[in-house]
Design a protein around this motif. Sequence first.
Motif, short mmCIF file in Angstrom:
data_model
loop_
_atom_site.label_atom_id
_atom_site.label_comp_id
_atom_site.label_asym_id
_atom_site.label_seq_id
_atom_site.Cartn_x
_atom_site.Cartn_y
_atom_site.Cartn_z
N LYS A 44 42.81 66.46 -43.21
CA LYS A 44 41.70 67.21 -43.79
C LYS A 44 41.21 66.53 -45.06
N HIS A 99 43.31 69.00 -34.04
CA HIS A 99 43.70 70.24 -34.71
C HIS A 99 44.48 71.14 -33.75
N HIS A 127 48.19 68.01 -41.03
CA HIS A 127 46.88 68.67 -41.02
C HIS A 127 46.21 68.55 -42.39
#
Length: 65
Positions: free
Chosen positions: A55, A2, A51
């Motif tokens: 996720k 991240h 991202h």
Amino acid sequence: MHNLIVISGNSVKECVVCSAIARRRKYITEAKDETTREKLEELSKMPSGLHKYLKNKNRSFIYYC
């Protein structure tokens, strides 16, 4: 992972600023600045897309386990 995605997004923003400074100092033309900004806009979407993908992938993995 991240943190690396966040860093890459911030790096793209920094490049936008550098491009604006270069244009104001007349190191590059306005047309070159626009081309650079278009490419940077495309690049800025990549880290956020990655991202979101990671996720969602983690959620799916946890859901199915």
